[in-house]
Write a protein that holds these residues in place. Structure first.
Motif, mmCIF file in Angstrom:
data_model
loop_
_atom_site.group_PDB
_atom_site.id
_atom_site.type_symbol
_atom_site.label_atom_id
_atom_site.label_comp_id
_atom_site.label_asym_id
_atom_site.label_seq_id
_atom_site.Cartn_x
_atom_site.Cartn_y
_atom_site.Cartn_z
ATOM 1 N N ARG A 50 -16.651 16.717 -1.819
ATOM 2 C CA ARG A 50 -15.796 17.788 -2.360
ATOM 3 C C ARG A 50 -14.493 17.224 -2.917
ATOM 4 O O ARG A 50 -14.490 16.328 -3.731
ATOM 5 C CB ARG A 50 -15.518 18.858 -1.280
ATOM 6 C CG ARG A 50 -16.749 19.629 -0.869
ATOM 7 C CD ARG A 50 -16.558 20.356 0.426
ATOM 8 N NE ARG A 50 -16.856 19.508 1.562
ATOM 9 C CZ ARG A 50 -16.764 19.860 2.824
ATOM 10 N NH1 ARG A 50 -16.346 21.086 3.141
ATOM 11 N NH2 ARG A 50 -17.079 19.040 3.785
ATOM 12 N N ASP A 51 -13.351 17.732 -2.414
ATOM 13 C CA ASP A 51 -12.040 17.305 -2.923
ATOM 14 C C ASP A 51 -11.402 16.262 -1.999
ATOM 15 O O ASP A 51 -10.174 16.245 -1.845
ATOM 16 C CB ASP A 51 -11.119 18.514 -3.098
ATOM 17 C CG ASP A 51 -10.967 19.328 -1.815
ATOM 18 O OD1 ASP A 51 -11.818 19.178 -0.885
ATOM 19 O OD2 ASP A 51 -10.021 20.122 -1.718
ATOM 20 N N GLN A 52 -12.221 15.405 -1.430
ATOM 21 C CA GLN A 52 -11.710 14.393 -0.481
ATOM 22 C C GLN A 52 -10.534 13.617 -1.064
ATOM 23 O O GLN A 52 -10.650 12.945 -2.081
ATOM 24 C CB GLN A 52 -12.813 13.403 -0.131
ATOM 25 C CG GLN A 52 -12.375 12.279 0.788
ATOM 26 C CD GLN A 52 -12.144 12.749 2.226
ATOM 27 O OE1 GLN A 52 -13.085 13.178 2.867
ATOM 28 N NE2 GLN A 52 -10.905 12.660 2.706
ATOM 29 N N ARG A 53 -9.381 13.743 -0.401
ATOM 30 C CA ARG A 53 -8.213 12.986 -0.874
ATOM 31 C C ARG A 53 -8.000 11.744 -0.025
ATOM 32 O O ARG A 53 -8.395 11.706 1.151
ATOM 33 C CB ARG A 53 -6.948 13.844 -0.874
ATOM 34 C CG ARG A 53 -6.493 14.277 0.491
ATOM 35 C CD ARG A 53 -5.147 14.979 0.433
ATOM 36 N NE ARG A 53 -4.854 15.599 1.709
ATOM 37 C CZ ARG A 53 -5.183 16.836 2.014
ATOM 38 N NH1 ARG A 53 -5.827 17.591 1.129
ATOM 39 N NH2 ARG A 53 -4.897 17.325 3.200
ATOM 40 N N VAL A 54 -7.413 10.751 -0.638
ATOM 41 C CA VAL A 54 -7.031 9.518 0.056
ATOM 42 C C VAL A 54 -5.643 9.135 -0.433
ATOM 43 O O VAL A 54 -5.173 9.640 -1.452
ATOM 44 C CB VAL A 54 -8.013 8.358 -0.251
ATOM 45 C CG1 VAL A 54 -9.378 8.616 0.366
ATOM 46 C CG2 VAL A 54 -8.154 8.106 -1.746
ATOM 47 N N LYS A 55 -4.991 8.260 0.307
ATOM 48 C CA LYS A 55 -3.721 7.692 -0.156
ATOM 49 C C LYS A 55 -4.005 6.292 -0.680
ATOM 50 O O LYS A 55 -4.710 5.508 -0.029
ATOM 51 C CB LYS A 55 -2.720 7.584 0.993
ATOM 52 C CG LYS A 55 -2.325 8.924 1.604
ATOM 53 C CD LYS A 55 -1.391 9.688 0.721
ATOM 54 C CE LYS A 55 -0.947 10.995 1.383
ATOM 55 N NZ LYS A 55 -0.452 11.971 0.419
ATOM 56 N N LEU A 56 -3.433 6.009 -1.831
ATOM 57 C CA LEU A 56 -3.487 4.650 -2.365
ATOM 58 C C LEU A 56 -2.107 4.042 -2.244
ATOM 59 O O LEU A 56 -1.103 4.712 -2.501
ATOM 60 C CB LEU A 56 -3.898 4.663 -3.833
ATOM 61 C CG LEU A 56 -5.281 5.237 -4.171
ATOM 62 C CD1 LEU A 56 -5.537 5.130 -5.665
ATOM 63 C CD2 LEU A 56 -6.374 4.518 -3.385
ATOM 64 N N PHE A 57 -2.045 2.780 -1.852
ATOM 65 C CA PHE A 57 -0.786 2.027 -1.828
ATOM 66 C C PHE A 57 -0.909 0.932 -2.868
ATOM 67 O O PHE A 57 -1.788 0.068 -2.782
ATOM 68 C CB PHE A 57 -0.528 1.455 -0.434
ATOM 69 C CG PHE A 57 -0.312 2.519 0.594
ATOM 70 C CD1 PHE A 57 0.975 2.958 0.902
ATOM 71 C CD2 PHE A 57 -1.387 3.115 1.238
ATOM 72 C CE1 PHE A 57 1.177 3.967 1.837
ATOM 73 C CE2 PHE A 57 -1.195 4.117 2.169
ATOM 74 C CZ PHE A 57 0.082 4.551 2.477
ATOM 75 N N LEU A 58 -0.027 0.999 -3.855
ATOM 76 C CA LEU A 58 -0.106 0.097 -5.000
ATOM 77 C C LEU A 58 1.001 -0.936 -4.912
ATOM 78 O O LEU A 58 2.108 -0.641 -4.436
ATOM 79 C CB LEU A 58 0.058 0.910 -6.293
ATOM 80 C CG LEU A 58 -0.874 2.125 -6.413
ATOM 81 C CD1 LEU A 58 -0.462 2.999 -7.599
ATOM 82 C CD2 LEU A 58 -2.317 1.669 -6.555
ATOM 83 N N PRO A 59 0.728 -2.153 -5.391
ATOM 84 C CA PRO A 59 1.782 -3.171 -5.383
ATOM 85 C C PRO A 59 2.810 -2.915 -6.486
ATOM 86 O O PRO A 59 2.509 -2.279 -7.491
ATOM 87 C CB PRO A 59 1.003 -4.465 -5.670
ATOM 88 C CG PRO A 59 -0.219 -4.019 -6.396
ATOM 89 C CD PRO A 59 -0.540 -2.629 -5.948
ATOM 90 N N HIS A 60 4.014 -3.367 -6.272
ATOM 91 C CA HIS A 60 5.022 -3.360 -7.341
ATOM 92 C C HIS A 60 4.690 -4.500 -8.306
ATOM 93 O O HIS A 60 4.032 -5.479 -7.922
ATOM 94 C CB HIS A 60 6.422 -3.578 -6.753
ATOM 95 C CG HIS A 60 6.912 -2.417 -5.951
ATOM 96 N ND1 HIS A 60 7.696 -1.424 -6.498
ATOM 97 C CD2 HIS A 60 6.716 -2.088 -4.654
ATOM 98 C CE1 HIS A 60 7.963 -0.528 -5.553
ATOM 99 N NE2 HIS A 60 7.382 -0.903 -4.427
ATOM 100 N N PRO A 61 5.169 -4.370 -9.549
ATOM 101 C CA PRO A 61 4.969 -5.480 -10.479
ATOM 102 C C PRO A 61 5.471 -6.786 -9.856
ATOM 103 O O PRO A 61 6.542 -6.817 -9.246
ATOM 104 C CB PRO A 61 5.831 -5.078 -11.688
ATOM 105 C CG PRO A 61 5.890 -3.583 -11.629
ATOM 106 C CD PRO A 61 5.882 -3.239 -10.172
ATOM 107 N N GLY A 62 4.669 -7.823 -9.940
ATOM 108 C CA GLY A 62 5.056 -9.116 -9.375
ATOM 109 C C GLY A 62 4.511 -9.362 -7.988
ATOM 110 O O GLY A 62 4.501 -10.498 -7.517
#
Ligand SMILES: Cc1cc2nc3c(=O)[nH]c(=O)nc-3n(C[C@H](O)[C@H](O)[C@H](O)COP(=O)(O)OP(=O)(O)OC[C@H]3O[C@@H](n4cnc5c(N)ncnc54)[C@H](O)[C@@H]3O)c2cc1C
Length: 315
Positions: A50-62
């Protein structure tokens, strides 16, 4: 409809961190980019569809990888907030479009590339469309990251380990005769997941708002779904007016409805008000979620939610 079987409201959050890598990217149209994530640890991830949400943690540039307090247990959010925003992983909320176990563990997330100037440059791998109109709005860290994602890029994902988890909101209560579903392009992955999940023959009235005609997707379903695509580029109306006018003009089925609305927060609020005040929907049968808000970043929305929770606790 057969979804009327009682479903215990899952409010537990059996979520864990997963270290994932970009496997490939695929352009879906002018606005959306599908990123496929992989990694052996994903075998422990179990989505509820269905609408399963997750959290993504993204790196900063560099940065090679996002900095996330993965060893803080249940206190991860407090620990993450205490970190320097300039170095901690950039936290954003997304929907699991599809999870596959074979031939290997993979997970698809469809990103709206809002504010990315030249979509053809942003598209890598097997670019599908020759779009010449850039998705509107300012860019954000997540849309920018997605537009530049390359195989091997690392992302930390906070996701569920059991199917019945608190990251699934689409839950028609017992006694539901038909469902009303409404979303913009950010909610398109969730609506696709919901349509795939609906039992055969479920009566569904669906409104999906996208920037361009080329953003329209095939949405497989065995439900009895009547899908109305609202294309903003074809209209002089503001997004909310376009969406509201279409729903307001619709003949709705008889019987007890359940509504699920997601997208830009202002539009969502207007549509919910219309359904409750003018169409007589029981407010308890309307699930509405602002997926983003004009002129606000996700950091700002998180801080508002935290201070709102603190105000409630003080009251
Ligand atoms: C439960 C849930 C599920 C979601 N699932 C998805 C998903 O599967 N795919 C997806 O693409 N998004 C999804 N979203 C929405 C996504 O989290 C937001 O769009 C998020 O703000 C994107 O982060 P960003 O870093 O790109 O922009 P931010 O830094 O958060 O915002 C920067 C600026 O861009 C604007 N902005 C944010 N999003 C948009 C947009 N879509 N169009 C135009 N302007 C925008 C903001 O108003 C702000 O001015 C979901 C949100 C929630 C709450």
């Amino acid at each position: 409809m057969s979804t009327a079987a009682p479903e215990a409201p899952a409010r537990t959050l059996p979520f864990e961190f997963f270290d994932t890598r970009v496997v490939r990217t695929r352009r879906l149209g002018p606005t959306m980019l599908r990123i496929t994530f992989g990694g052996g640890s994903l075998r422990h991830l179990t989505t509820g569809g269905r609408d399963q949400r997750v959290k993504l943690f993204l790196p900063h540039p560099g940065q090679d990888a996002p900095l996330v307090p993965t060893d803080a247990g249940d206190e991860w959010f407090t620990a993450w907030r205490a970190m320097d925003p300039a170095v901690r992983g950039i936290m954003r909320t997304y929907t699991v479009r599809e999870q596959r176990r074979v031939p290997q563990e993979e997970l698809d997330v469809d990103f709206v590339l809002h504010g990315i100037g030249d979509p053809s440059e942003a598209a890598h791998a097997d670019s599908a469309d020759s779009a010449d109109s850039a998705p509107a709005g300012p860019a954000g860290p997540a849309s920018t990251w997605a537009a530049n994602a390359r195989p091997g890029d690392r992302v930390t994902l906070l996701g569920p380990t059991v199917a019945d988890n608190g990251g699934v909101d689409f839950r028609p209560p017992p006694g539901t005769d038909w469902v009303l579903i409404s979303g913009d392009e950010t909610a398109l992955p969730a609506v696709a997941g919901i349509l795939e999940w609906l039992p055969p023959g479920t009566q569904a009235k669906v409104w999906l708002e996208v920037p361009h005609a080329e953003d329209i997707q095939e949405l497989p379903t065995v439900a009895d779904a009547d899908i109305t695509w609202l294309v903003r580029e074809n209209s002089a109306a503001h997004r909310t007016e376009l969406h509201l006018a279409s729903i307001a003009a619709a003949r709705l089925p008889a019987g007890t409805p359940y509504a699920w609305i997601a997208g830009e927060a202002g539009t969502v609020k207007t549509l919910r008000r219309h359904l409750v005040r003018e169409r007589g929907f029981d407010r308890m049968r309307v699930k509405f979620t602002g997926y983003w808000r004009l002129d606000a970043t996700e950091e700002q929305l998180v801080e508002e939610a935290v201070s709102g929770a603190a105000d409630t606790a003080d009251a």
